[in-house]
Design an enzyme around this catalytic site. Structure first.
Site, PDB file in Angstrom:
ATOM      1  N   GLY A  13      38.638  39.477  35.444  1.00 50.42           N
ATOM      2  CA  GLY A  13      39.758  38.529  35.399  1.00 50.42           C
ATOM      3  C   GLY A  13      40.686  38.770  36.577  1.00 50.42           C
ATOM      4  O   GLY A  13      41.024  39.908  36.876  1.00 50.42           O
ATOM      5  N   THR A 142      43.819  45.388  36.761  1.00 50.90           N
ATOM      6  CA  THR A 142      43.614  44.711  35.478  1.00 50.90           C
ATOM      7  C   THR A 142      44.947  44.461  34.805  1.00 50.90           C
ATOM      8  O   THR A 142      45.772  45.381  34.692  1.00 50.90           O
ATOM      9  CB  THR A 142      42.689  45.454  34.487  1.00 50.90           C
ATOM     10  OG1 THR A 142      42.780  44.792  33.224  1.00 50.90           O
ATOM     11  CG2 THR A 142      43.022  46.910  34.283  1.00 50.90           C
ATOM     12  N   ASP A 144      45.316  44.068  31.845  1.00 46.58           N
ATOM     13  CA  ASP A 144      45.315  44.743  30.544  1.00 46.58           C
ATOM     14  C   ASP A 144      45.911  46.151  30.606  1.00 46.58           C
ATOM     15  O   ASP A 144      46.219  46.742  29.579  1.00 46.58           O
ATOM     16  CB  ASP A 144      43.890  44.810  29.989  1.00 46.58           C
ATOM     17  CG  ASP A 144      43.347  43.432  29.627  1.00 46.58           C
ATOM     18  OD1 ASP A 144      44.148  42.478  29.603  1.00 46.58           O
ATOM     19  OD2 ASP A 144      42.134  43.309  29.380  1.00 46.58           O
ATOM     20  N   GLU A 247      46.302  39.041  21.751  1.00 48.56           N
ATOM     21  CA  GLU A 247      45.044  38.357  21.429  1.00 48.56           C
ATOM     22  C   GLU A 247      44.070  39.309  20.740  1.00 48.56           C
ATOM     23  O   GLU A 247      43.161  38.889  20.037  1.00 48.56           O
ATOM     24  CB  GLU A 247      44.392  37.828  22.708  1.00 48.56           C
ATOM     25  CG  GLU A 247      44.001  38.947  23.681  1.00 48.56           C
ATOM     26  CD  GLU A 247      43.257  38.481  24.926  1.00 48.56           C
ATOM     27  OE1 GLU A 247      43.055  37.268  25.089  1.00 48.56           O
ATOM     28  OE2 GLU A 247      42.896  39.356  25.736  1.00 48.56           O
ATOM     29  N   TYR A 297      46.151  31.903  30.911  1.00 49.61           N
ATOM     30  CA  TYR A 297      46.100  32.108  32.365  1.00 49.61           C
ATOM     31  C   TYR A 297      47.470  31.995  33.024  1.00 49.61           C
ATOM     32  O   TYR A 297      47.654  32.449  34.149  1.00 49.61           O
ATOM     33  CB  TYR A 297      45.128  31.115  33.017  1.00 49.61           C
ATOM     34  CG  TYR A 297      43.666  31.482  32.865  1.00 49.61           C
ATOM     35  CD1 TYR A 297      43.276  32.577  32.111  1.00 49.61           C
ATOM     36  CD2 TYR A 297      42.673  30.737  33.482  1.00 49.61           C
ATOM     37  CE1 TYR A 297      41.938  32.921  31.969  1.00 49.61           C
ATOM     38  CE2 TYR A 297      41.332  31.076  33.353  1.00 49.61           C
ATOM     39  CZ  TYR A 297      40.972  32.171  32.587  1.00 49.61           C
ATOM     40  OH  TYR A 297      39.655  32.517  32.467  1.00 49.61           O
ATOM     41  N   LEU A 298      48.424  31.338  32.329  1.00 43.25           N
ATOM     42  CA  LEU A 298      49.756  31.226  32.942  1.00 43.25           C
ATOM     43  C   LEU A 298      50.313  32.614  33.228  1.00 43.25           C
ATOM     44  O   LEU A 298      50.952  32.842  34.251  1.00 43.25           O
ATOM     45  CB  LEU A 298      50.711  30.468  32.011  1.00 43.25           C
ATOM     46  CG  LEU A 298      50.323  29.037  31.644  1.00 43.25           C
ATOM     47  CD1 LEU A 298      51.400  28.416  30.754  1.00 43.25           C
ATOM     48  CD2 LEU A 298      50.152  28.184  32.905  1.00 43.25           C
ATOM     49  N   ARG A 300      48.685  35.553  33.761  1.00 39.97           N
ATOM     50  CA  ARG A 300      48.096  36.419  34.796  1.00 39.97           C
ATOM     51  C   ARG A 300      48.076  35.767  36.177  1.00 39.97           C
ATOM     52  O   ARG A 300      47.663  36.385  37.143  1.00 39.97           O
ATOM     53  CB  ARG A 300      46.732  36.941  34.357  1.00 39.97           C
ATOM     54  CG  ARG A 300      45.617  35.959  34.340  1.00 39.97           C
ATOM     55  CD  ARG A 300      44.322  36.637  33.901  1.00 39.97           C
ATOM     56  NE  ARG A 300      43.214  35.824  34.335  1.00 39.97           N
ATOM     57  CZ  ARG A 300      42.005  35.868  33.821  1.00 39.97           C
ATOM     58  NH1 ARG A 300      41.735  36.722  32.853  1.00 39.97           N
ATOM     59  NH2 ARG A 300      41.054  35.094  34.276  1.00 39.97           N
TER      60      ARG A 300
END
Ligand code: F6P
Length: 415
Positions: A13, A142, A144, A247, A297-298, A300
């Site tokens: 991502g 990342t 995350d 999520e 996606y907004l 990241r």
């Protein structure tokens, strides 16, 4: 010594600042023209090497490369593509080496998360085994924030800032109309198995009555009854309730509350939709009006509100990758080492790829409040420095002026 070329690829991502790392790699390599030839980028990540589909970054202007620093997304294309273990798929690794050899690639810089560090590590091993000299350096990235060892992962600080800002702003909206309209607002954020992004939303408020009132972390099993009770109490006390849900939130059996049913090439389940699950629960069980948003996606890609610290770190790991390679290091990843919280001081360190490959760093329990719904002072101390400073992109005609590279292909040499 003959100059050898670089192969740089983006993986997994993308983030608001992965191109800042690309900028760090390319600008630094250009400063060492005496030792490094050209920087080739993989079109769509590692697939670019497997398909011999590479981009010649030397055809881009100095200005275009500099603009990568403020441009989100993956400028060369990224891929979720995991090379299988060498024993199962030796041919793929051999193909990589064949392409590298054909293009005189001596340096492989792989910009990604834990899975990508594993690939970089394996390529280093295979290069040694096949007697092909290749320097493999991982460039961490990342949103995350789940790579081990490094203090944080480039990409995270900007997502953290975006969700904290958005939570604070949306909370003002909900609060304005709570008496006659929406009582509950739910924001779903990314983070798969680790609650770092959800935790960052906690920076939006200070005390228990400041939004976000409840955070649902993947690390804490979801307790439906307890949660609904907390929502009810919060609405009674404050008139409204702002909830941030990761999520990756799971029930006590470890099942994701929202599992879209598909998997990516890394074998990860596609997540998304937990906000709606929670919203439906709130409506059906408590009868409260809600709104929800999925940052998706907004969050990241939000380069317009990137963290200046994050941009600087993303650039620094790209630059360090080249410098470490030139210093003779191999199979390592530059990492961020925190020297102090306030003021935030950090330096670049390094860690063997074997220590970061395929490992996930979750939120430590001491970062989550005892009741499981908030962040502690220790978490704030860790998170706050990472969202500091703004690094606005230039604007033209009211919009951010992002660069589109020309992405000239490298002429193929193989069948
Ligand atoms: O890169 C990590 C991540 O942003 C996760 O938080 C999220 O679950 C996932 O990527 C989404 O991936 P994709 O864009 O491939 O669907």
């Amino acid at each position: 010594m003959a100059r050898r070329n670089v192969f740089y690829a983006q993986s997994g991502g993308v983030t608001a600042v992965i191109n800042a790392s690309a900028c760090g790699v390319i600008e630094t390599a250009r400063r060492h023209r005496d030792r490094i030839g050209k920087v080739y980028a993989g079109r769509n990540g590692i697939l670019g090497a497997l398909h011999e589909d590479m981009i010649d970054t030397s055809r881009e202007t100095v200005r275009a490369i500099a603009a990568l620093r403020h441009t989100p997304g993956g400028a060369f294309g990224s891929a979720r593509y995991k090379l299988k273990p060498i024993e199962e798929s030796r041919a793929e690794y051999e193909r990589l080496i064949e392409v590298f050899d054909a293009h005189n690639i001596g340096y492989f810089f792989y910009n990604g998360g834990g899975d990508s560090m594993d690939t970089a590590h394996k390529v280093a091993q295979l290069g040694r085994e096949l007697g092909y000299p290749i320097t493999c350096i991982g460039v961490p990235k990342t949103v995350d924030n789940d790579l081990p060892v490094t203090d944080c992962c480039p990409g995270f600080g900007s997502v953290a800032k975006y969700v904290a800002v958005s939570t604070r702003e949306a909370a003002l909206d909900v609060a304005s109309m709570a008496r006659t309209s929406t009582r509950v607002f739910i924001l779903e954020v990314m983070g798969r198995h680790a609650g770092w992004i959800a935790a960052a939303a906690g920076l939006a408020g200070q005390g228990a009555d400041e939004p976000p009132h409840l955070i649902l972390f993947p690390e804490i099993p979801f307790d439906r009854k307890g949660f609904l009770r907390r929502v009810q109490q919060c609405v009674e006390r404050n008139e409204y309730c702002v909830i941030v849900v990761s999520e990756g939130a799971r029930d006590a059996d470890g099942h994701f509350l929202a599992d879209a049913g598909t998997r990516d090439a890394f074998g990860h389940k596609q997540l998304g939709g937990v906000a709606q699950e929670i919203a439906t629960m709130v409506r059906d069980e408590l009868g409260l009006k809600y709104h929800y948003a999925i940052a998706d996606y907004l969050q990241r890609s939000a380069r317009h509100i990137a963290s200046a610290v994050d941009v600087e770190q993303a650039y620094a790991v790209g630059r360090a990758a080249v410098e470490l390679a030139l210093a003779g290091q191999n199979a390592i990843m530059p990492c961020i080492v925190r020297k102090s919280d306030r003021p935030y001081r950090w330096v670049i360190g390094q860690v063997p790829l074997s220590r970061v490959a395929n490992r996930e760093k979750k939120m430590p329990r001491r970062f989550i409040t005892r009741d499981g719904y908030g962040i502690t002072a220790a978490a704030r101390r860790y998170l706050e420095p990472l969202i500091q400073g703004e690094d606005y992109p230039p604007y033209r005609a009211g919009l951010p002026d992002y660069v589109h590279l020309r992405n000239h292909p490298v002429t193929k040499k193989l069948a």
